[in-house]
Design a protein around this motif. Sequence first.
Motif, PDB file in Angstrom:
ATOM      1  N   MET A   1       0.851  -1.199   0.000  1.00  0.00           N
ATOM      2  CA  MET A   1       0.000   0.000   0.000  1.00  0.00           C
ATOM      3  C   MET A   1       0.887   1.249   0.000  1.00  0.00           C
ATOM      4  O   MET A   1       1.808   1.358   0.772  1.00  0.00           O
ATOM      5  CB  MET A   1      -0.898   0.013   1.250  1.00  0.00           C
ATOM      6  N   THR A   2       0.620   2.198  -0.853  1.00  0.00           N
ATOM      7  CA  THR A   2       1.392   3.432  -0.873  1.00  0.00           C
ATOM      8  C   THR A   2       0.999   4.314   0.308  1.00  0.00           C
ATOM      9  O   THR A   2      -0.066   4.155   0.905  1.00  0.00           O
ATOM     10  CB  THR A   2       1.127   4.220  -2.173  1.00  0.00           C
ATOM     11  N   GLN A   3       1.871   5.275   0.638  1.00  0.00           N
ATOM     12  CA  GLN A   3       1.537   6.185   1.720  1.00  0.00           C
ATOM     13  C   GLN A   3       0.265   6.958   1.394  1.00  0.00           C
ATOM     14  O   GLN A   3      -0.605   7.125   2.234  1.00  0.00           O
ATOM     15  CB  GLN A   3       2.696   7.159   1.966  1.00  0.00           C
ATOM     16  N   ARG A   4       0.140   7.435   0.161  1.00  0.00           N
ATOM     17  CA  ARG A   4      -1.041   8.210  -0.202  1.00  0.00           C
ATOM     18  C   ARG A   4      -2.299   7.368  -0.048  1.00  0.00           C
ATOM     19  O   ARG A   4      -3.313   7.814   0.480  1.00  0.00           O
ATOM     20  CB  ARG A   4      -0.914   8.731  -1.636  1.00  0.00           C
ATOM     21  N   ALA A   5      -2.224   6.120  -0.507  1.00  0.00           N
ATOM     22  CA  ALA A   5      -3.379   5.243  -0.360  1.00  0.00           C
ATOM     23  C   ALA A   5      -3.680   4.997   1.111  1.00  0.00           C
ATOM     24  O   ALA A   5      -4.833   4.913   1.529  1.00  0.00           O
ATOM     25  CB  ALA A   5      -3.122   3.922  -1.072  1.00  0.00           C
ATOM     26  N   GLY A   6      -2.622   4.863   1.905  1.00  0.00           N
ATOM     27  CA  GLY A   6      -2.813   4.633   3.332  1.00  0.00           C
ATOM     28  C   GLY A   6      -3.578   5.761   3.988  1.00  0.00           C
ATOM     29  O   GLY A   6      -4.482   5.535   4.789  1.00  0.00           O
ATOM     30  N   PHE A   7      -3.249   7.004   3.627  1.00  0.00           N
ATOM     31  CA  PHE A   7      -3.958   8.116   4.228  1.00  0.00           C
ATOM     32  C   PHE A   7      -5.414   8.129   3.781  1.00  0.00           C
ATOM     33  O   PHE A   7      -6.319   8.399   4.549  1.00  0.00           O
ATOM     34  CB  PHE A   7      -3.285   9.446   3.853  1.00  0.00           C
ATOM     35  N   ALA A   8      -5.647   7.800   2.539  1.00  0.00           N
ATOM     36  CA  ALA A   8      -7.006   7.833   2.022  1.00  0.00           C
ATOM     37  C   ALA A   8      -7.871   6.742   2.622  1.00  0.00           C
ATOM     38  O   ALA A   8      -9.068   6.923   2.833  1.00  0.00           O
ATOM     39  CB  ALA A   8      -6.990   7.689   0.498  1.00  0.00           C
ATOM     40  N   GLU A   9      -7.270   5.584   2.912  1.00  0.00           N
ATOM     41  CA  GLU A   9      -8.051   4.440   3.340  1.00  0.00           C
ATOM     42  C   GLU A   9      -8.088   4.259   4.852  1.00  0.00           C
ATOM     43  O   GLU A   9      -8.721   3.337   5.353  1.00  0.00           O
ATOM     44  CB  GLU A   9      -7.472   3.175   2.709  1.00  0.00           C
ATOM     45  N   SER A  10      -7.364   5.116   5.622  1.00  0.00           N
ATOM     46  CA  SER A  10      -7.348   4.936   7.068  1.00  0.00           C
ATOM     47  C   SER A  10      -8.752   5.106   7.623  1.00  0.00           C
ATOM     48  O   SER A  10      -9.520   5.952   7.180  1.00  0.00           O
ATOM     49  CB  SER A  10      -6.402   5.948   7.718  1.00  0.00           C
ATOM     50  N   THR A  11      -9.107   4.264   8.589  1.00  0.00           N
ATOM     51  CA  THR A  11     -10.451   4.281   9.136  1.00  0.00           C
ATOM     52  C   THR A  11     -10.371   4.411  10.648  1.00  0.00           C
ATOM     53  O   THR A  11     -10.196   3.430  11.354  1.00  0.00           O
ATOM     54  CB  THR A  11     -11.219   3.005   8.766  1.00  0.00           C
ATOM     55  N   THR A  12     -10.475   5.604  11.172  1.00  0.00           N
ATOM     56  CA  THR A  12     -10.521   5.806  12.611  1.00  0.00           C
ATOM     57  C   THR A  12     -11.964   6.078  13.011  1.00  0.00           C
ATOM     58  O   THR A  12     -12.715   6.710  12.281  1.00  0.00           O
ATOM     59  CB  THR A  12      -9.632   6.996  13.028  1.00  0.00           C
ATOM     60  N   GLU A  13     -12.319   5.597  14.201  1.00  0.00           N
ATOM     61  CA  GLU A  13     -13.670   5.791  14.678  1.00  0.00           C
ATOM     62  C   GLU A  13     -13.941   7.271  14.895  1.00  0.00           C
ATOM     63  O   GLU A  13     -13.060   8.031  15.242  1.00  0.00           O
ATOM     64  CB  GLU A  13     -13.867   5.027  15.997  1.00  0.00           C
ATOM     65  N   ASN A  14     -15.206   7.687  14.707  1.00  0.00           N
ATOM     66  CA  ASN A  14     -15.520   9.105  14.731  1.00  0.00           C
ATOM     67  C   ASN A  14     -16.436   9.511  15.877  1.00  0.00           C
ATOM     68  O   ASN A  14     -16.999  10.587  15.866  1.00  0.00           O
ATOM     69  CB  ASN A  14     -16.169   9.511  13.398  1.00  0.00           C
ATOM     70  N   SER A  15     -16.587   8.634  16.886  1.00  0.00           N
ATOM     71  CA  SER A  15     -17.387   9.002  18.042  1.00  0.00           C
ATOM     72  C   SER A  15     -16.795  10.249  18.686  1.00  0.00           C
ATOM     73  O   SER A  15     -15.587  10.346  18.859  1.00  0.00           O
ATOM     74  CB  SER A  15     -17.401   7.863  19.059  1.00  0.00           C
ATOM     75  N   PRO A  16     -17.648  11.231  19.052  1.00  0.00           N
ATOM     76  CA  PRO A  16     -17.113  12.510  19.541  1.00  0.00           C
ATOM     77  C   PRO A  16     -16.361  12.416  20.857  1.00  0.00           C
ATOM     78  O   PRO A  16     -15.633  13.333  21.215  1.00  0.00           O
ATOM     79  CB  PRO A  16     -18.374  13.384  19.672  1.00  0.00           C
ATOM     80  N   SER A  17     -16.505  11.332  21.616  1.00  0.00           N
ATOM     81  CA  SER A  17     -15.806  11.234  22.893  1.00  0.00           C
ATOM     82  C   SER A  17     -15.033   9.927  23.043  1.00  0.00           C
ATOM     83  O   SER A  17     -14.597   9.598  24.142  1.00  0.00           O
ATOM     84  CB  SER A  17     -16.813  11.354  24.048  1.00  0.00           C
ATOM     85  N   LEU A  18     -14.875   9.195  21.967  1.00  0.00           N
ATOM     86  CA  LEU A  18     -14.243   7.880  22.044  1.00  0.00           C
ATOM     87  C   LEU A  18     -12.816   7.961  22.555  1.00  0.00           C
ATOM     88  O   LEU A  18     -12.434   7.275  23.502  1.00  0.00           O
ATOM     89  CB  LEU A  18     -14.263   7.223  20.662  1.00  0.00           C
ATOM     90  N   TRP A  19     -12.002   8.825  21.966  1.00  0.00           N
ATOM     91  CA  TRP A  19     -10.595   8.880  22.338  1.00  0.00           C
ATOM     92  C   TRP A  19     -10.398   9.512  23.703  1.00  0.00           C
ATOM     93  O   TRP A  19      -9.478   9.142  24.444  1.00  0.00           O
ATOM     94  CB  TRP A  19      -9.792   9.588  21.257  1.00  0.00           C
ATOM     95  N   GLY A  20     -11.255  10.443  24.070  1.00  0.00           N
ATOM     96  CA  GLY A  20     -11.198  10.979  25.417  1.00  0.00           C
ATOM     97  C   GLY A  20     -11.458   9.900  26.455  1.00  0.00           C
ATOM     98  O   GLY A  20     -10.784   9.828  27.486  1.00  0.00           O
ATOM     99  N   ALA A  21     -12.422   9.030  26.197  1.00  0.00           N
ATOM    100  CA  ALA A  21     -12.719   7.942  27.126  1.00  0.00           C
ATOM    101  C   ALA A  21     -11.557   6.959  27.201  1.00  0.00           C
ATOM    102  O   ALA A  21     -11.192   6.484  28.288  1.00  0.00           O
ATOM    103  CB  ALA A  21     -13.997   7.219  26.691  1.00  0.00           C
ATOM    104  N   ARG A  22     -10.947   6.653  26.073  1.00  0.00           N
ATOM    105  CA  ARG A  22      -9.815   5.734  26.071  1.00  0.00           C
ATOM    106  C   ARG A  22      -8.613   6.328  26.795  1.00  0.00           C
ATOM    107  O   ARG A  22      -7.900   5.629  27.532  1.00  0.00           O
ATOM    108  CB  ARG A  22      -9.463   5.364  24.634  1.00  0.00           C
ATOM    109  N   ALA A  23      -8.371   7.623  26.575  1.00  0.00           N
ATOM    110  CA  ALA A  23      -7.270   8.272  27.292  1.00  0.00           C
ATOM    111  C   ALA A  23      -7.513   8.243  28.794  1.00  0.00           C
ATOM    112  O   ALA A  23      -6.578   8.050  29.584  1.00  0.00           O
ATOM    113  CB  ALA A  23      -7.103   9.713  26.799  1.00  0.00           C
ATOM    114  N   ALA A  24      -8.763   8.425  29.207  1.00  0.00           N
ATOM    115  CA  ALA A  24      -9.085   8.390  30.628  1.00  0.00           C
ATOM    116  C   ALA A  24      -8.823   7.010  31.221  1.00  0.00           C
ATOM    117  O   ALA A  24      -8.319   6.890  32.351  1.00  0.00           O
ATOM    118  CB  ALA A  24     -10.545   8.790  30.841  1.00  0.00           C
ATOM    119  N   VAL A  25      -9.152   5.960  30.483  1.00  0.00           N
ATOM    120  CA  VAL A  25      -8.891   4.601  30.954  1.00  0.00           C
ATOM    121  C   VAL A  25      -7.384   4.366  31.082  1.00  0.00           C
ATOM    122  O   VAL A  25      -6.910   3.775  32.057  1.00  0.00           O
ATOM    123  CB  VAL A  25      -9.537   3.579  29.998  1.00  0.00           C
ATOM    124  N   ALA A  26      -6.618   4.832  30.100  1.00  0.00           N
ATOM    125  CA  ALA A  26      -5.160   4.697  30.163  1.00  0.00           C
ATOM    126  C   ALA A  26      -4.603   5.455  31.358  1.00  0.00           C
ATOM    127  O   ALA A  26      -3.703   4.968  32.070  1.00  0.00           O
ATOM    128  CB  ALA A  26      -4.529   5.201  28.869  1.00  0.00           C
TER     129      ALA A  26
END
Length: 377
Positions: free
Chosen positions: A1-26
């Motif tokens: 996979m090329t870098q450009r394709a990698g950026f286009a195809e990356s799939t991160t979750e979009n919940s508005p508080s998902l990463w905040g909750a994960r950081a809190a658990v960490a």
Amino acid sequence: MTQRAGFAESTTENSPSLWGARAAVAERAVVARHVRRVWGLPGTRLGVAGWPQSVNNRLHGHWNYWWQAHLLDCLVDAQERQPSRTRAGMIARVVRGIHLRNLGSWTNDYYDDIAWLGLALMRANDCERVPVVAAMNRIAARLRSGWTDHGGGGIWWRREDDFKNVPANGPAAILFARWASRGGERQDRQRARSMTEWMSQVLVDPGTGLLWDGVYVRPDGSIRDIVKVTYTYCQGVYIGACVELARGDRSGVWVERAARTINAVAAHLNDELVVRGRGGGDGGLFAGILTRYLAQAALRLPSPAADVARALVMGSAGAAWRNRALAPSGPLFGPEWSKPARVPRSPAHRRVERDLSVQLSGWMVLEAAALLERSPG
């Protein structure tokens, strides 16, 4: 996979508080397993170097000064994410613990160490008004004294040494760029420019655009050897210095240099958008440092560099979370976020997951993702 394709195809979750909750658990996991009083004294806290804890760990016998600066930085990240009185008190206790364990001094012989503490103290002051003027005056004075013309400029890695490197000059440049408007000397911003210019002229690999580690110099000031190793740490602090200097600069040179380095990281220092690790010990912090300053770049640089920086942060955070292990008190992170973490069985179990540095790095990347989550691009 090329870098450009990698950026286009990356799939991160979009919940508005998902990463905040994960950081809190960490955060809860790292604090529960690692944070303890200094020698049992009330009003103090420090991060224990290893978990499961040995007797030496519990007594803070091995003094990891700069790891504690990053613990303080992570606590400030968490306080900015979701303020609490309890954490505000812990921030103040960690500051007191560092000063106590460092035998009543704010400095040591390593210029990189004290630059990291200065950066964390400034953020603690910004966030919780922790009094830092006396400490910062000591730290800034020591860093100013580290500059010489040997090797073309820059500050030393440590006092009375013959090595100058990015790990010292990068955080010192970030510190001076910030401290100049917070109580430092008027010349401090020029010091930041001079340090970053020295890195740009002496330590950029013309083939890749990445920063080499440093140079050894002879007594007459000439360069004896260039250490052509590329650490993620070096890229992170150089990007951070350029981003700070880009503020109010009309030439565009600092934006251009930050973007060049971000693109070099994307081309050479990640696997499928996951920043590579550097084992345990001090190296356990390297990837987290890079993601911290990639997040700043994602917020403050124009596209497309900001988009690349954001993709690297979110890709790294996603991998660190997917490959976490389940341990007492919460998730435990590995030194390579693209590989499953393994839980150490005892203080004698030689797994680098024991190291506070490795766990701080995992927490750090989740806080970086949470910051970007709060500031969608």
